[in-house]
Scaffold this motif. Structure first.
Motif, PDB file in Angstrom:
ATOM      1  N   GLU A 187      45.367  48.139  32.670  1.00 56.81           N
ATOM      2  CA  GLU A 187      46.413  47.767  33.631  1.00 56.81           C
ATOM      3  C   GLU A 187      45.819  46.994  34.806  1.00 56.81           C
ATOM      4  N   GLU A 188      44.709  47.508  35.333  1.00 56.70           N
ATOM      5  CA  GLU A 188      44.082  46.855  36.485  1.00 56.70           C
ATOM      6  C   GLU A 188      43.516  45.492  36.108  1.00 56.70           C
ATOM      7  N   ALA A 189      42.951  45.381  34.914  1.00 58.51           N
ATOM      8  CA  ALA A 189      42.418  44.093  34.458  1.00 58.51           C
ATOM      9  C   ALA A 189      43.538  43.059  34.346  1.00 58.51           C
ATOM     10  N   ILE A 190      44.688  43.479  33.831  1.00 58.60           N
ATOM     11  CA  ILE A 190      45.829  42.569  33.718  1.00 58.60           C
ATOM     12  C   ILE A 190      46.294  42.137  35.100  1.00 58.60           C
ATOM     13  N   GLU A 191      46.332  43.064  36.044  1.00 55.52           N
ATOM     14  CA  GLU A 191      46.729  42.710  37.411  1.00 55.52           C
ATOM     15  C   GLU A 191      45.754  41.694  38.009  1.00 55.52           C
ATOM     16  N   ALA A 192      44.464  41.852  37.730  1.00 54.46           N
ATOM     17  CA  ALA A 192      43.469  40.881  38.215  1.00 54.46           C
ATOM     18  C   ALA A 192      43.700  39.514  37.572  1.00 54.46           C
ATOM     19  N   ILE A 193      43.999  39.506  36.295  1.00 53.76           N
ATOM     20  CA  ILE A 193      44.275  38.244  35.597  1.00 53.76           C
ATOM     21  C   ILE A 193      45.481  37.549  36.211  1.00 53.76           C
ATOM     22  N   ILE A 194      46.517  38.300  36.476  1.00 61.80           N
ATOM     23  CA  ILE A 194      47.736  37.723  37.071  1.00 61.80           C
ATOM     24  C   ILE A 194      47.408  37.076  38.412  1.00 61.80           C
ATOM     25  N   GLU A 195      46.626  37.758  39.237  1.00 60.68           N
ATOM     26  CA  GLU A 195      46.276  37.197  40.546  1.00 60.68           C
ATOM     27  C   GLU A 195      45.357  35.986  40.408  1.00 60.68           C
ATOM     28  N   ALA A 196      44.498  35.973  39.402  1.00 59.54           N
ATOM     29  CA  ALA A 196      43.642  34.803  39.166  1.00 59.54           C
ATOM     30  C   ALA A 196      44.489  33.594  38.801  1.00 59.54           C
ATOM     31  N   VAL A 197      45.510  33.821  37.995  1.00 59.06           N
ATOM     32  CA  VAL A 197      46.399  32.723  37.587  1.00 59.06           C
ATOM     33  C   VAL A 197      47.239  32.243  38.764  1.00 59.06           C
ATOM     34  N   LYS A 198      47.728  33.183  39.561  1.00 57.26           N
ATOM     35  CA  LYS A 198      48.542  32.825  40.727  1.00 57.26           C
ATOM     36  C   LYS A 198      47.727  32.084  41.780  1.00 57.26           C
ATOM     37  N   GLY A 199      46.447  32.412  41.883  1.00 56.44           N
ATOM     38  CA  GLY A 199      45.586  31.729  42.835  1.00 56.44           C
ATOM     39  C   GLY A 199      45.510  32.351  44.215  1.00 56.44           C
ATOM     40  N   ASP A 200      46.030  33.585  44.354  1.00 57.94           N
ATOM     41  CA  ASP A 200      45.934  34.261  45.647  1.00 57.94           C
ATOM     42  C   ASP A 200      44.568  34.940  45.733  1.00 57.94           C
ATOM     43  N   ARG A 201      43.668  34.333  46.470  1.00 61.59           N
ATOM     44  CA  ARG A 201      42.274  34.777  46.538  1.00 61.59           C
ATOM     45  C   ARG A 201      42.135  36.218  47.036  1.00 61.59           C
ATOM     46  N   ASP A 202      42.830  36.563  48.116  1.00 61.92           N
ATOM     47  CA  ASP A 202      42.720  37.909  48.681  1.00 61.92           C
ATOM     48  C   ASP A 202      43.237  38.973  47.719  1.00 61.92           C
ATOM     49  N   LYS A 203      44.347  38.684  47.047  1.00 68.99           N
ATOM     50  CA  LYS A 203      44.883  39.644  46.077  1.00 68.99           C
ATOM     51  C   LYS A 203      43.964  39.751  44.866  1.00 68.99           C
ATOM     52  N   LEU A 204      43.358  38.642  44.475  1.00 73.62           N
ATOM     53  CA  LEU A 204      42.408  38.680  43.363  1.00 73.62           C
ATOM     54  C   LEU A 204      41.206  39.558  43.717  1.00 73.62           C
TER      55      LEU A 204
END
Length: 103
Positions: A41-58
């Motif tokens: 679950e956490e890995a998927i959330e990291a992937i989503i933030e990487a795609v979105k491009g929000d550095r702080d959330k990533l």
């Protein structure tokens, strides 16, 4: 000692903690399968933030992912030192060569 090593030690210490007072102990008490699910679950959330491009959330999600990776490893009795040893073994080899050697 790196922050990741300190975190791995803390996870190891929490194996014997009360699940009512420790999130890590609570996860570990649910078994390796639940720990693996939470890591996913956490890995998927990291992937989503990487795609979105929000550095702080990533960064935040990457930290969560690393924590849950350590919990998952601990649930199966695998240490960070063992993973580091495997990385050391691979050092200096091309990724293509290393992947081909696994077949």
């Amino acid at each position: 000692m790196s922050g990741l090593q300190r975190l791995a030690e803390t996870v190891e210490e929490r194996k014997s903690a009360d699940p009512e007072s420790s999130w890590t102990a609570k996860l570990l008490a649910k078994g390796p399968e639940k720990c693996a699910e939470k890591f996913g679950e956490e890995a998927i959330e990291a992937i989503i933030e990487a795609v979105k491009g929000d550095r702080d959330k990533l960064i935040a999600e990457a930290a969560d992912t690393l924590y849950h990776l350590l919990v998952m490893l601990a649930a199966r009795g695998v240490t960070l030192a063992e993973v580091e040893h495997e990385l050391d073994r691979r050092e200096g080899r091309s990724g293509i060569e290393e992947k081909a050697s696994r077949k």
